[in-house]
Motif scaffolding. Structure first.
Motif, short mmCIF file in Angstrom:
data_model
loop_
_atom_site.label_atom_id
_atom_site.label_comp_id
_atom_site.label_asym_id
_atom_site.label_seq_id
_atom_site.Cartn_x
_atom_site.Cartn_y
_atom_site.Cartn_z
N CYS A 6 21.04 40.41 18.49
CA CYS A 6 21.99 41.16 19.32
C CYS A 6 21.84 40.77 20.79
O CYS A 6 20.79 40.27 21.22
N ARG A 7 22.90 41.01 21.54
CA ARG A 7 22.92 40.63 22.96
C ARG A 7 21.85 41.36 23.76
O ARG A 7 21.16 40.78 24.60
N ASP A 8 21.69 42.66 23.52
CA ASP A 8 20.72 43.47 24.26
C ASP A 8 20.42 44.71 23.42
O ASP A 8 20.93 44.87 22.30
N THR A 9 19.57 45.59 23.95
CA THR A 9 19.18 46.77 23.18
C THR A 9 20.36 47.72 22.96
O THR A 9 20.43 48.40 21.93
N ALA A 10 21.29 47.77 23.90
CA ALA A 10 22.47 48.62 23.72
C ALA A 10 23.31 48.11 22.55
O ALA A 10 23.83 48.90 21.75
#
Length: 336
Positions: free
Chosen positions: A288-292
């Protein structure tokens, strides 16, 4: 950052890892010199590698997914011991840094091949827990690349690369797909050389096998055509939008397993989906791109799949080994 040409080149190499710079240039509508420069830059800045991989079923092997836990002081030593082994791939340091996850390949029918490995590990690694999961069926990964790394070419460009000899990623196997092949020592030497460098020149492969260049070319064409060997790409997934890496261990009712796994294999966030033995029967690798973005996927992606009765997440802290040998094993050769 990667631009459109970089992504197109990566996609093209997924389809045919041994395509020449001239062939790639024709598909990408640029000069061979431009392809060569981009390829070298991706190797240096994005850790790009092309690796040739044997089909474990056709070559008489089976795969295990190992989860090993060690003392905090020795976990990294254990991980590096696994990295050095030629029969391991995808060695990850996960969780709080005390768990190691690795794929082990053993000869088919070897009694407790994963147990034999444990006896060979250094006694000083401080191993505290072990679980071994037999990889029974892969729905995504190995021959099928992560969708975000193979989404740049048009259907026409893909057909141009597939050509008449090989189609799809790594070649379409013959109807004898799962008939075990008899491989000679030279075949194994060829596969070992391609695992180190999937784009090694034919002359180099001839030196490794003892065959003539013409024999190498014929044998490699045969192994690809019958599906015994295929080519994969190693690259830093963060450059393709996969900065956050998480292993997902799931429990799904057996009656729904095939349906759920096939559905998950279509998720853009997943790079690997497989059915395993053990208390969790489905494993996946999320990028995924980031934790969000990870939170959104877990709650709105996996969270909507009612058949998943249990989910464990294990963040990947470090990738110590991918599908090929460690790059420190030797410098890559020049190829075109």
């Amino acid at each position: 950052m990667l631009d459109g040409l970089d992504r197109a080149l990566i996609h093209a190499l997924h389809i045919d890892g041994r395509a020449s710079f001239t062939q790639l240039a024709t598909v990408l509508a640029v000069s061979p010199q431009t392809v060569s420069r981009r390829y070298e830059r991706l190797r240096e800045q994005a850790a790009l590698r092309v690796v040739g991989l044997p089909d474990h079923q056709l070559t008489g092997h089976e795969q295990w997914l190992l989860r090993l836990t060690a003392d905090p002081e020795t976990a990294l030593d254990l991980a590096h011991a696994l990295v050095r082994r030629p029969d391991t791939s995808w060695v990850y340091l996960t969780g709080g840094g005390t768990e190691i996850v690795a794929v082990l390949e053993t000869p088919l029918g070897t009694a407790h091949g994963h147990s034999l490995l444990l006896h060979e590990l250094p006694p000083s690694v401080g191993l505290t827990a072990v679980s071994a999961h037999h990889l029974l069926h892969s729905y995504l990964g190995w021959r099928t690349p992560w969708r975000m790394s193979a989404n740049a070419l048009t259907p026409q460009q893909q057909r141009m690369l597939c050509g008449t000899r090989f189609t799809g990623y790594g070649g379409t196997p013959t109807p004898d797909r799962y008939r075990q092949m008899q491989l000679s020592p030279a075949d194994h030497a060829l596969m070992d050389a391609l695992r180190r460098d999937g784009r090694a020149a034919v002359a180099e492969l001839a030196a490794d096998t003892g065959w003539s260049p013409a024999t190498v070319s014929r044998r490699l064409d045969h192994l690809r055509a019958c599906g015994a060997i295929f080519f994969d790409i190693e690259i830093d997934p963060a450059l393709l939008g996969g900065s956050v890496k998480v292993l997902l261990w799931m429990v799904v009712a057996p009656a729904r397993l095939d349906e759920v796994a096939a559905s998950l294999a279509r998720h853009d966030e997943l790079a690997f989906v497989a059915h395993t033995t053990g208390p969790t029967n489905l494993v996946a690798h999320a990028l995924c791109r980031d934790t969000a973005a990870l939170y959104h996927y877990l709650t709105h992606g996996l969270g909507t799949v009612k058949a998943i009765s249990s989910l464990e997440t294990a963040p990947v802290l470090r990738t110590l080994k991918a599908v090929g040998p460690s790059p420190s094993a030797g410098p890559p050769s020049r190829r075109g």
